[in-house]
Design a protein around this motif. Sequence first.
Motif, PDB file in Angstrom:
ATOM      1  N   ASP A 137       0.840  -1.196   0.000  1.00  0.00           N
ATOM      2  CA  ASP A 137       0.000   0.000   0.000  1.00  0.00           C
ATOM      3  C   ASP A 137       0.879   1.252   0.000  1.00  0.00           C
ATOM      4  OD1 ASP A 137      -2.939   0.968   0.563  1.00  0.00           O
ATOM      5  OD2 ASP A 137      -1.632   2.165   1.858  1.00  0.00           O
ATOM      6  N   PRO A 138       0.557   2.248  -0.836  1.00  0.00           N
ATOM      7  CA  PRO A 138       1.401   3.450  -0.914  1.00  0.00           C
ATOM      8  C   PRO A 138       1.568   4.178   0.423  1.00  0.00           C
ATOM      9  CG  PRO A 138      -0.214   3.428  -2.690  1.00  0.00           C
ATOM     10  CD  PRO A 138      -0.541   2.284  -1.792  1.00  0.00           C
ATOM     11  N   VAL A 139       0.546   4.193   1.245  1.00  0.00           N
ATOM     12  CA  VAL A 139       0.646   4.858   2.546  1.00  0.00           C
ATOM     13  C   VAL A 139       0.977   3.847   3.639  1.00  0.00           C
ATOM     14  CG1 VAL A 139      -0.579   6.250   4.266  1.00  0.00           C
ATOM     15  CG2 VAL A 139      -0.968   6.660   1.832  1.00  0.00           C
ATOM     16  N   GLY A 140       0.390   2.659   3.574  1.00  0.00           N
ATOM     17  CA  GLY A 140       0.579   1.637   4.603  1.00  0.00           C
ATOM     18  C   GLY A 140       2.029   1.245   4.808  1.00  0.00           C
ATOM     19  N   HIS A 141       2.763   1.054   3.715  1.00  0.00           N
ATOM     20  CA  HIS A 141       4.165   0.655   3.865  1.00  0.00           C
ATOM     21  C   HIS A 141       4.981   1.780   4.490  1.00  0.00           C
ATOM     22  CE1 HIS A 141       5.371   2.961   0.291  1.00  0.00           C
ATOM     23  NE2 HIS A 141       6.626   2.665   0.586  1.00  0.00           N
ATOM     24  N   LEU A 142       4.651   3.025   4.159  1.00  0.00           N
ATOM     25  CA  LEU A 142       5.375   4.153   4.753  1.00  0.00           C
ATOM     26  C   LEU A 142       5.072   4.282   6.245  1.00  0.00           C
ATOM     27  CD1 LEU A 142       5.051   6.885   1.987  1.00  0.00           C
ATOM     28  CD2 LEU A 142       7.128   5.677   2.695  1.00  0.00           C
ATOM     29  N   THR A 143       3.828   4.025   6.610  1.00  0.00           N
ATOM     30  CA  THR A 143       3.450   4.075   8.024  1.00  0.00           C
ATOM     31  C   THR A 143       4.286   3.073   8.816  1.00  0.00           C
ATOM     32  OG1 THR A 143       1.183   4.653   7.391  1.00  0.00           O
ATOM     33  CG2 THR A 143       1.527   3.864   9.642  1.00  0.00           C
TER      34      THR A 143
END
Length: 193
Positions: free
Chosen positions: A106-112
Motif C-alpha cells: 500500500d502506498p501509505v501503509g508501507h510508509l506508516t
Amino acid sequence: FDPYELSVLHRNPTVIENEQTVLTCKKEDETRRQELVVYLKELLVEACVKHTEEMMRSKPGSKVLMEVCESYPSVEVFNAIVEACAESTEIMEEDDKTPAMSMLEDPVGHLTLKHIFLSESKKELDDDEPSLARAFYSKFENGLGEFASSNRGAFVLSALIQTSVREEVKGALKSHTKNIAKLAKGDGGGSGE
C-alpha cells in the motif's frame, strides 16, 4: 480551522470577551495538558486498535497512529498493526483477484510501517517493553524473504533491520540473499517502482 479554533489549540488558549483577551482555563498550562492526556490516551489507543487498517492506509490516520505509537507504545496497538498486515497479506494469498492490497504494498501503509520502525530504532528498548519490531518479526519471520521481493516491502525490511531485531532479520533473510541480489539488479520481476 478558522482563527478562533486555531487560537484554542495554542499552549495558553485565549478567547476574546468584551474586547478583552481572556484565558480559557484557570489551571496551569502543564496541569491542564496532563489532565487532557490522561483522558485522551485511552480513547486514542482504542481508536487506533479498532481502526488500524484504515488508519495505516490514510495519510492523516497514519500520522495519528504514528504519534500514538511514539507517545503511548502498547502491546494492543502493536498487535493490531501486525494483524492488519497479516490480514492484508492473507487476502492477497487466498485470492489474487481481490482488489485489496497488501499493507506492505500500500502506498501509505508501507510508509506508516517504515516510519514506526524507524522511530522505534532510535530508542533503546528493554526486553519487557512493547516493540512493534519484535511483534512483526515473530509473526512474519518465515515470510520476510517474500517481502523483499517488492520495492515497498524492501523499504519496510530496511527499516525493520535497523531495530532491535536486526540480527534475527539478517538470519531470516540469509537464505534469500541470492534472490534479493537478483531483484536488486532488476532481474526478478519485483514491483518495478
